[in-house]
Design a protein around this motif. Structure first.
Motif, short mmCIF file in Angstrom:
data_model
loop_
_atom_site.label_atom_id
_atom_site.label_comp_id
_atom_site.label_asym_id
_atom_site.label_seq_id
_atom_site.Cartn_x
_atom_site.Cartn_y
_atom_site.Cartn_z
N GLN A 1 104.06 20.97 -2.10
CA GLN A 1 104.79 22.21 -1.90
C GLN A 1 105.20 22.86 -3.22
OE1 GLN A 1 108.01 21.26 0.71
NE2 GLN A 1 106.69 20.79 2.42
N LEU A 2 104.93 22.22 -4.33
CA LEU A 2 105.24 22.83 -5.62
C LEU A 2 104.36 24.06 -5.82
CD1 LEU A 2 105.53 19.62 -7.80
CD2 LEU A 2 107.37 21.16 -7.20
N THR A 3 104.98 25.15 -6.18
CA THR A 3 104.22 26.39 -6.32
C THR A 3 104.43 27.01 -7.70
OG1 THR A 3 106.04 27.65 -5.36
CG2 THR A 3 104.29 26.95 -3.87
N PHE A 4 103.36 27.62 -8.17
CA PHE A 4 103.40 28.34 -9.43
C PHE A 4 103.81 29.79 -9.17
CE2 PHE A 4 101.24 25.57 -12.54
CZ PHE A 4 100.73 24.61 -11.70
N GLY A 5 104.62 30.34 -10.07
CA GLY A 5 104.88 31.77 -10.03
C GLY A 5 103.88 32.47 -10.93
N SER A 6 104.27 33.61 -11.45
CA SER A 6 103.37 34.37 -12.33
C SER A 6 103.46 33.92 -13.78
CB SER A 6 103.67 35.85 -12.23
OG SER A 6 103.41 36.31 -10.92
N GLY A 7 104.51 33.15 -14.10
CA GLY A 7 104.61 32.61 -15.45
C GLY A 7 105.15 33.59 -16.48
N THR A 8 105.37 33.08 -17.68
CA THR A 8 105.82 33.88 -18.82
C THR A 8 104.74 33.85 -19.89
OG1 THR A 8 108.16 33.39 -18.44
CG2 THR A 8 107.53 34.10 -20.66
N GLN A 9 104.25 35.02 -20.25
CA GLN A 9 103.27 35.11 -21.33
C GLN A 9 104.03 35.12 -22.66
OE1 GLN A 9 99.64 35.39 -21.72
NE2 GLN A 9 100.43 34.98 -23.77
N LEU A 10 103.91 34.03 -23.41
CA LEU A 10 104.51 33.94 -24.73
C LEU A 10 103.46 34.32 -25.77
CD1 LEU A 10 106.74 33.12 -26.76
CD2 LEU A 10 105.79 30.80 -26.68
N THR B 1 113.86 30.93 -20.18
CA THR B 1 114.76 30.55 -19.10
C THR B 1 114.14 30.85 -17.74
OG1 THR B 1 116.72 30.87 -20.45
CG2 THR B 1 117.02 30.93 -18.07
N CYS B 2 114.35 29.94 -16.83
CA CYS B 2 113.85 30.06 -15.46
C CYS B 2 115.05 29.98 -14.52
CB CYS B 2 112.86 28.94 -15.19
SG CYS B 2 112.16 28.91 -13.53
N THR C 1 112.32 32.50 -10.99
CA THR C 1 112.20 33.78 -11.65
C THR C 1 112.16 33.54 -13.15
OG1 THR C 1 113.46 34.86 -9.89
CG2 THR C 1 113.22 36.05 -11.96
N GLN C 2 111.12 34.06 -13.79
CA GLN C 2 110.95 33.94 -15.24
C GLN C 2 110.66 35.32 -15.81
OE1 GLN C 2 107.62 30.57 -14.48
NE2 GLN C 2 107.94 31.04 -16.64
N PRO C 3 110.94 35.50 -17.11
CA PRO C 3 110.52 36.76 -17.74
C PRO C 3 109.00 36.85 -17.73
CG PRO C 3 111.35 35.20 -19.38
CD PRO C 3 111.66 34.62 -18.04
N ILE C 4 108.49 38.05 -17.58
CA ILE C 4 107.04 38.22 -17.53
C ILE C 4 106.41 37.94 -18.88
CG2 ILE C 4 105.20 39.92 -17.22
CD1 ILE C 4 106.99 41.30 -15.17
#
Lengths: 113, 113
Positions: free
Chosen positions: B100-109, B21-22, B5-8
């Motif tokens: 099995q490593l997966t990407f989430g939606s990431g954090t747009q900085l 932070t993740c 879970t990361q900030p959007i």
């Protein structure tokens, strides 16, 4: 080459056409991954090769998707009878071994009309 | 598989230090933490990878507390060119499991002048 290259960079296909996307990994890299990235989303796993062996194809969305790496270097992702929902960026990544730092190519942006 | 879970999104100003932070509450013993950076129309670029405590390289630091349930990517003195999406990945990076490593939606900085 110095990095992972992919070709073509852009591909426009009419619905129903077959397409082939090429990935040239870094020389000597054992592991090769294909990912699909929809607009505004993170990359999603498609398939994984270790040398010429396709060890995991669980992420391929349908049997219209096929990937190969016959000599353990260059890989091709083929999509048959393309559909509009196949429109995305297709990313290739390679690593020396496993997940110790993947190197991604620039991707191929596929647009299906 | 450890979910992250990361900030959007995050905004910062040039010259500031940025910490992203993740959270990964169900991280497993063999899991590593890896961060990637992605600019528009490019493939993700490896930033840093770690297992515990602190890792530092020429572009970033990665802080991992003892319980490993979270991690923080620290970018010192950001510039406009650091505007990108940052992805946190958690998983076993060994050859047999890296797929099995997966990407989430990431954090747009977004770095502002």
């Amino acid at each position: 080459g110095a990095g992972v290259s992919q070709s073509p960079r852009y591909k426009v296909a009419k619905r129903g056409q077959d397409v082939a996307l090429r990935c040239d990994p870094i020389s000597g890299h054992v592991s090769l991954f294909w990912y699909q990235q929809a607009l505004g989303q993170g990359p999603e796993f498609l398939t994984y090769f270790q040398n010429e062996a396709q060890l995991d194809k669980s992420g391929l969305p349908s049997d219209r998707f096929f990937a190969e790496r016959p000599e353990g270097s260059v890989s091709t992702l083929k999509i048959q009878r393309t559909q509009q929902e196949d429109s995305a960026v297709y990313l290739c990544a390679s690593s020396l071994l496993g997940g110790h730092g993947w190197f991604f190519g620039p991707g191929t942006r596929l647009t299906v009309l | 598989l450890a979910k992250t879970t990361q900030p959007i999104s995050m905004d910062s100003y040039e010259g500031q230090e940025v910490n992203i932070t993740c959270s990964h509450n169900n991280i497993a013993t063999n899991d590593y933490i890896t961060w990637y950076q992605q600019f528009p129309s490019q493939g993700p670029r490896f930033i840093i990878q770690g297992y515990k405590t602190k890792v530092t390289n020429e572009v970033a630091s990665l802080f991992i507390p003892a319980d490993r349930k979270s991690s923080t990517l620290s970018l010192p003195r950001v510039s406009l060119s650091d505007t990108a999406v940052y992805y946190c990945l958690v998983g076993d990076i060994s050859v047999g499991s890296a797929r099995q490593l997966t990407f989430g939606s990431g954090t747009q900085l977004t770095v502002l002048p």
